[in-house]
Design a protein around this motif. Structure first.
Motif, mmCIF file in Angstrom:
data_model
loop_
_atom_site.group_PDB
_atom_site.id
_atom_site.type_symbol
_atom_site.label_atom_id
_atom_site.label_comp_id
_atom_site.label_asym_id
_atom_site.label_seq_id
_atom_site.Cartn_x
_atom_site.Cartn_y
_atom_site.Cartn_z
ATOM 1 N N VAL A 190 0.838 -1.199 0.000
ATOM 2 C CA VAL A 190 0.000 0.000 0.000
ATOM 3 C C VAL A 190 0.872 1.249 0.000
ATOM 4 C CG1 VAL A 190 -1.703 1.318 1.315
ATOM 5 C CG2 VAL A 190 -1.911 -1.174 1.149
ATOM 6 N N GLU A 191 1.898 1.263 0.844
ATOM 7 C CA GLU A 191 2.797 2.418 0.911
ATOM 8 C C GLU A 191 3.530 2.632 -0.397
ATOM 9 O OE1 GLU A 191 3.625 1.888 5.717
ATOM 10 O OE2 GLU A 191 5.160 1.308 4.250
ATOM 11 N N ARG A 192 3.967 1.546 -0.997
ATOM 12 C CA ARG A 192 4.685 1.645 -2.266
ATOM 13 C C ARG A 192 3.781 2.207 -3.361
ATOM 14 N NH1 ARG A 192 5.834 -3.274 -2.520
ATOM 15 N NH2 ARG A 192 7.625 -3.119 -1.119
ATOM 16 N N SER A 193 2.495 1.805 -3.334
ATOM 17 C CA SER A 193 1.581 2.274 -4.378
ATOM 18 C C SER A 193 1.373 3.781 -4.300
ATOM 19 C CB SER A 193 0.234 1.551 -4.263
ATOM 20 O OG SER A 193 -0.528 2.019 -3.158
ATOM 21 N N ILE A 194 1.428 4.343 -3.090
ATOM 22 C CA ILE A 194 1.195 5.777 -2.923
ATOM 23 C C ILE A 194 2.270 6.600 -3.615
ATOM 24 C CG2 ILE A 194 1.191 7.654 -1.215
ATOM 25 C CD1 ILE A 194 -0.269 5.752 0.693
ATOM 26 N N GLU B 154 -8.688 27.602 21.788
ATOM 27 C CA GLU B 154 -7.591 28.519 21.509
ATOM 28 C C GLU B 154 -6.318 27.748 21.147
ATOM 29 O OE1 GLU B 154 -5.198 32.214 23.684
ATOM 30 O OE2 GLU B 154 -6.895 31.236 24.676
ATOM 31 N N GLY B 155 -5.678 28.206 20.072
ATOM 32 C CA GLY B 155 -4.432 27.591 19.649
ATOM 33 C C GLY B 155 -4.606 26.362 18.782
ATOM 34 N N MET B 156 -5.851 25.952 18.512
ATOM 35 C CA MET B 156 -6.104 24.774 17.686
ATOM 36 C C MET B 156 -6.469 25.193 16.264
ATOM 37 S SD MET B 156 -5.631 22.019 19.469
ATOM 38 C CE MET B 156 -6.487 20.779 18.506
ATOM 39 N N GLU B 157 -6.043 24.388 15.311
ATOM 40 C CA GLU B 157 -6.304 24.676 13.906
ATOM 41 C C GLU B 157 -6.716 23.396 13.193
ATOM 42 O OE1 GLU B 157 -4.064 27.638 10.958
ATOM 43 O OE2 GLU B 157 -2.939 25.790 11.255
ATOM 44 N N LEU B 158 -7.623 23.540 12.242
ATOM 45 C CA LEU B 158 -8.073 22.423 11.417
ATOM 46 C C LEU B 158 -7.402 22.525 10.055
ATOM 47 C CD1 LEU B 158 -11.726 21.237 10.899
ATOM 48 C CD2 LEU B 158 -10.314 21.766 8.920
ATOM 49 N N ILE B 159 -6.874 21.410 9.547
ATOM 50 C CA ILE B 159 -6.291 21.383 8.201
ATOM 51 C C ILE B 159 -6.918 20.255 7.397
ATOM 52 C CG2 ILE B 159 -4.105 22.441 8.906
ATOM 53 C CD1 ILE B 159 -2.843 19.655 8.861
ATOM 54 N N ARG B 160 -6.951 20.433 6.072
ATOM 55 C CA ARG B 160 -7.516 19.429 5.167
ATOM 56 C C ARG B 160 -6.471 19.078 4.101
ATOM 57 N NH1 ARG B 160 -12.418 22.881 6.023
ATOM 58 N NH2 ARG B 160 -13.963 21.545 7.060
ATOM 59 N N PRO B 161 -5.578 18.153 4.386
ATOM 60 C CA PRO B 161 -4.463 17.856 3.470
ATOM 61 C C PRO B 161 -4.869 17.201 2.149
ATOM 62 C CG PRO B 161 -3.966 17.163 5.711
ATOM 63 C CD PRO B 161 -5.424 17.461 5.671
ATOM 64 N N LEU B 162 -6.074 16.637 2.056
ATOM 65 C CA LEU B 162 -6.534 16.026 0.798
ATOM 66 C C LEU B 162 -7.265 17.036 -0.081
ATOM 67 C CD1 LEU B 162 -7.887 12.532 1.979
ATOM 68 C CD2 LEU B 162 -5.588 13.161 1.275
ATOM 69 N N SER C 187 -10.006 9.046 5.115
ATOM 70 C CA SER C 187 -9.196 9.259 6.312
ATOM 71 C C SER C 187 -8.104 8.199 6.456
ATOM 72 C CB SER C 187 -10.080 9.289 7.567
ATOM 73 O OG SER C 187 -10.781 8.081 7.732
ATOM 74 N N MET C 188 -8.372 6.976 6.002
ATOM 75 C CA MET C 188 -7.341 5.954 6.080
ATOM 76 C C MET C 188 -6.210 6.247 5.102
ATOM 77 S SD MET C 188 -8.114 3.948 8.550
ATOM 78 C CE MET C 188 -6.879 2.677 8.301
ATOM 79 N N LEU C 189 -6.543 6.739 3.911
ATOM 80 C CA LEU C 189 -5.498 7.162 2.979
ATOM 81 C C LEU C 189 -4.712 8.323 3.574
ATOM 82 C CD1 LEU C 189 -4.003 7.340 0.280
ATOM 83 C CD2 LEU C 189 -5.911 8.724 -0.594
ATOM 84 N N MET C 190 -5.396 9.277 4.178
ATOM 85 C CA MET C 190 -4.710 10.421 4.775
ATOM 86 C C MET C 190 -3.697 9.960 5.822
ATOM 87 S SD MET C 190 -6.295 13.823 6.624
ATOM 88 C CE MET C 190 -7.114 12.878 7.922
ATOM 89 N N ALA C 191 -4.072 8.956 6.622
ATOM 90 C CA ALA C 191 -3.156 8.431 7.632
ATOM 91 C C ALA C 191 -1.891 7.878 6.976
ATOM 92 C CB ALA C 191 -3.851 7.352 8.457
ATOM 93 N N LYS C 192 -2.063 7.117 5.893
ATOM 94 C CA LYS C 192 -0.892 6.557 5.207
ATOM 95 C C LYS C 192 -0.058 7.665 4.563
ATOM 96 C CE LYS C 192 0.139 3.079 5.222
ATOM 97 N NZ LYS C 192 0.918 2.399 6.287
#
Length: 382
Positions: free
Chosen positions: A113-117, A283-291, A155-160
């Motif tokens: 799976v990692e190699r395919s990414i 306070e001090g927390m941020e949300l990000i969407r890497p996909l 979310s599982m792809l994001m984790a990998k």
């Protein structure tokens, strides 16, 4: 007897008809092999299509609606059966068969799976992921990020992807792979745990009673808004307890453009999913969407290429809502998804034009968050 198990359906080698009576949306996501679709509310209008010379099997969400229809038609001379526990029983069977097959063959490993990414899906997934992190300045030195895993493909792809980022990028951040159980049924919860083990993702799990709380609340219409707000709040809170300053969610490019169109058509406003947002309550927390720049079709291709199976929708209200086949929000999003698909078939630039229609708003807001004028490149293409 009008009830049969999913195993008995598989053992019946006669010429038979299997009918999925759930909503069209759920049927098109996934169904029993070779099943046809007739929505349960429209069943009587299609009664002439139901044969009396072969066995008929009905599959609904939990077995309740199929029991009612099977009992009524069996009195009229049909050999008709309701699948016990409905579509959930098929998912349990499928998961059991999958795990048995994996134990025998070990055909897919987390290394594959990692190699395919970074090999096969380098252009379609890895590069857009890295580009989004760089372009929207999502990660800074010293960040501790809670990568939130719902159990679906995104979310599982994001984790990998984060694991690959740790491996190939400058190791200047920490990650916690955070799984919240808001009240999943046993099958969905076990599927998440099994996939995390299969993909070598070291998850941190915590429990909440969100589904029960939402179910008890008198919220009138769709429970989605309350449920989403509560889930987000619980994730922020637990992430902060773990020393994180950011949470990462798995929304992709298609989620973004669907949200834009939904806002226009049903909300009368210009709105979008931002690539990153500062929390106003934590306070001090941020949300990000890497996909943010990754297309859903490429995520599905990655999933299918690696023969992976993730939960489709773990929402308890969708599971039990036989009347609409899902929440109001879900059905509106499905309509918009289909509309965009139809438009894109006529003109392929439609999707990117929708995205770019609010891109300047996104960029201006993101730039306002930066404390200096330089773009912070986290990882150059290697």
């Amino acid at each position: 007897m009008i009830r049969k198990t999913i195993e008995q359906l598989g053992e019946d080698n006669r010429d038979k008809l299997v009918i999925d009576i759930r909503s069209k949306e759920e049927y098109e996501k996934e169904t029993y092999p070779e099943a046809v679709h007739i929505f349960w509310e429209e069943f009587d209008r299609h009664i002439d299509e139901i044969p009396k010379d072969k066995p008929v099997y009905l599959i609904c969400y939990t077995g309740q609606k199929s029991d009612e229809i099977a009992e009524r038609l069996s009195d009229k001379g049909y050999e008709i059966y309701s699948i016990e526990n409905g579509y959930h029983s098929y998912l349990r069977l499928k998961l059991r068969q999958l795990m048995e097959q994996e134990e025998k063959t070990q055909s897919v490993t987390y290394k594959d799976v990692e190699r395919s990414i970074v090999k096969k899906f380098r252009k379609q997934i890895w590069r857009p992921f890295v580009k989004a992190i760089n372009e929207y300045d999502m990660i800074q030195d010293g960040d501790k990020i809670a990568v939130c895993i719902s159990g679906g493909k995104d979310s599982m792809l994001m984790a990998k992807l984060f694991q690959e980022l740790e491996r190939h990028g400058r190791k200047n951040f920490d990650v916690v792979f955070l799984v919240m159980n808001p009240g999943y049924n046993e099958l969905n919860y076990q599927t998440i745990l099994d996939n995390a083990k299969l993909l070598n993702v070291p998850i941190t799990v915590f429990e909440s009673d969100i589904f029960d709380t939402v179910a008890k609340d008198d919220i009138g219409g769709s429970p989605c808004y309350l449920c989403a707000r509560m889930r987000r709040g619980h994730l922020y809170s637990r992430a902060k307890e773990l020393g994180c300053n950011k949470i990462a969610l798995g929304h992709h490019f298609d989620d973004v453009i669907e949200t834009i169109v939904m806002g226009m058509l049903y909300g009368g406003q210009i709105q979008t999913m931002m690539p990153k947002l500062h929390s106003t309550n934590f306070e001090g927390m941020e949300l990000i969407r890497p996909l943010y720049l990754v297309r859903e079709e490429n995520i599905k291709h990655w999933r299918d290429y690696n023969k992976l199976h993730f939960i489709q929708c773990a929402c308890r209200f969708t599971e039990s809502c036989a009347s609409c086949g899902g929440t109001e929000k879900g059905s509106k999003r499905a309509e918009v998804k289909e509309l965009i698909k139809e438009l894109a078939e006529k003109d392929p630039v439609v999707e990117m034009n929708i995205f770019r229609s609010v891109e300047n708003v996104n960029l201006n807001t993101v730039i306002a968050y930066k404390q200096d004028g330089e773009k912070h490149h986290f990882l150059d293409e290697y």
